[in-house]
Design an enzyme around this catalytic site. Structure first.
Site, mmCIF file in Angstrom:
data_model
loop_
_atom_site.group_PDB
_atom_site.id
_atom_site.type_symbol
_atom_site.label_atom_id
_atom_site.label_comp_id
_atom_site.label_asym_id
_atom_site.label_seq_id
_atom_site.Cartn_x
_atom_site.Cartn_y
_atom_site.Cartn_z
ATOM 1 C CG ASN A 1 94.320 47.792 50.213
ATOM 2 O OD1 ASN A 1 95.495 47.512 50.080
ATOM 3 N ND2 ASN A 1 93.786 48.084 51.376
ATOM 4 C CB ILE B 1 80.431 36.607 56.862
ATOM 5 C CG1 ILE B 1 80.756 37.384 58.149
ATOM 6 C CG2 ILE B 1 80.789 35.132 57.010
ATOM 7 C CD1 ILE B 1 82.213 37.335 58.563
ATOM 8 C CG LEU B 2 82.417 36.275 51.045
ATOM 9 C CD1 LEU B 2 83.639 36.364 50.136
ATOM 10 C CD2 LEU B 2 81.137 36.622 50.287
ATOM 11 C CG HIS C 1 94.406 40.227 58.069
ATOM 12 N ND1 HIS C 1 93.131 40.498 58.511
ATOM 13 C CD2 HIS C 1 95.194 40.152 59.168
ATOM 14 C CE1 HIS C 1 93.147 40.573 59.835
ATOM 15 N NE2 HIS C 1 94.380 40.369 60.260
ATOM 16 C CD GLU D 1 87.695 25.512 54.679
ATOM 17 O OE1 GLU D 1 88.413 24.627 55.165
ATOM 18 O OE2 GLU D 1 87.828 25.978 53.521
ATOM 19 C CB ALA E 1 102.635 46.485 54.380
ATOM 20 C CD GLU E 2 96.480 47.315 54.390
ATOM 21 O OE1 GLU E 2 95.457 47.425 53.704
ATOM 22 O OE2 GLU E 2 96.511 47.635 55.588
HETATM 23 C C1 GRF Z 1 91.955 48.924 55.967
HETATM 24 O O1 GRF Z 1 91.871 48.710 57.366
HETATM 25 C C2 GRF Z 1 92.895 47.936 55.367
HETATM 26 O O2 GRF Z 1 93.948 47.666 56.281
HETATM 27 C C3 GRF Z 1 92.055 46.720 55.204
HETATM 28 O O3 GRF Z 1 90.759 47.218 54.862
HETATM 29 C C4 GRF Z 1 90.616 48.568 55.374
HETATM 30 C C5 GRF Z 1 90.136 49.539 54.332
HETATM 31 O O4 GRF Z 1 90.985 49.530 53.264
HETATM 32 N N1 GRF Z 1 92.580 45.864 54.193
HETATM 33 P P1 GRF Z 1 90.598 50.310 51.893
HETATM 34 O O5 GRF Z 1 91.129 51.725 52.032
HETATM 35 O O6 GRF Z 1 89.080 50.316 51.740
HETATM 36 O O7 GRF Z 1 91.302 49.566 50.813
#
Ligand code: GRF
Length: 203
Positions: free
Chosen positions: A18, A97-98, A114, A152, A184-185
């Site tokens: 990503n 976690i934040l 997500h 939160e 998508a992502e």
């Molecule tokens: C993947 O499961 C993606 O769906 C989620 O984080 C995980 C790793 O993604 N957002 P990346 O390759 O490190 O961006």
């Protein structure tokens, strides 16, 4: 004409695909209102740090286990983010976690990707392949990805964008994860980063 770009810090834990999509979007002129100026990983062996290095972007490893407490961890995170003069924080596969106080300090300045269509298959315990395991177990025909502001509540912030992806017969979690990332992502996140960056610098 405001030419200032939003200074973006990307927080990662894994492969960084990503992160790579955001870096590629900068090169392709899809992301013009912001620039990635810092990558922070909570794991030393995250390939995402390698991607940052190749792109000539400063990378830092800040891991809670070496900080001793959540408070010390977030203090180090905050120091790095402030030194970077960060305008926008992008959680891209970030698994730590934040706290509520950390998130409230950066209200509407943290976004997360997500790998499901929130409100399905999200919240505490839903990350990585577990999300796709749940989608397959439920037998949904459509899944996808969501970009949202971080508040939160785990995966509970205002939704910015979503993109649907078909579940196909015979899909395993790994196959479905890859399709959701590709279809998508990696499309959604760069565009959402541009939208929010423009809001920040255009304001
Ligand atoms: C993947 O499961 C993606 O769906 C989620 O984080 C995980 C790793 O993604 N957002 P990346 O390759 O490190 O961006």
């Amino acid at each position: 004409m405001n030419s200032r770009k939003a200074r973006i810090a990307v927080l990662v834990s894994g492969g960084g695909t990503n992160l790579q999509a955001i870096l590629d979007a900068e090169k392709e002129g899809i992301l013009t209102s912001g620039e990635v100026t810092l990558v922070i990983s909570d794991r030393a062996d995250a390939y995402a740090l390698e991607r940052a290095k190749k792109a000539g972007i400063p990378g830092k490893e800040i891991a809670k286990k070496f900080c001793g407490s959540q408070e010390a961890f977030e203090q180090k995170l905050t120091e790095a983010l402030e030194e970077n003069r960060t305008d926008l924080i992008v959680l891209a596969g970030f698994l730590s976690i934040l706290s509520e106080s950390f998130v409230k300090h950066y209200e509407r300045r943290i976004i997360n990707i997500h790998p499901s269509l929130i409100p399905s298959f999200c919240g505490a315990g839903y990350y990585g392949l577990k999300v796709h395991d749940a989608a397959l177990a439920r037998g949904v025909k459509i899944t996808g990805a969501t970009v949202h502001f971080v508040n939160e509540i785990p995966d509970g912030g205002e939704i910015i964008a979503q993109k649907a992806v078909e579940v196909e017969p015979g899909d395993t979690s790994e196959i479905l994860q890859r399709r959701v990332m590709e279809q998508a992502e990696w499309i959604l996140l760069p565009r959402a980063v541009e939208t929010v960056s423009r809001e920040i610098v255009g304001a």
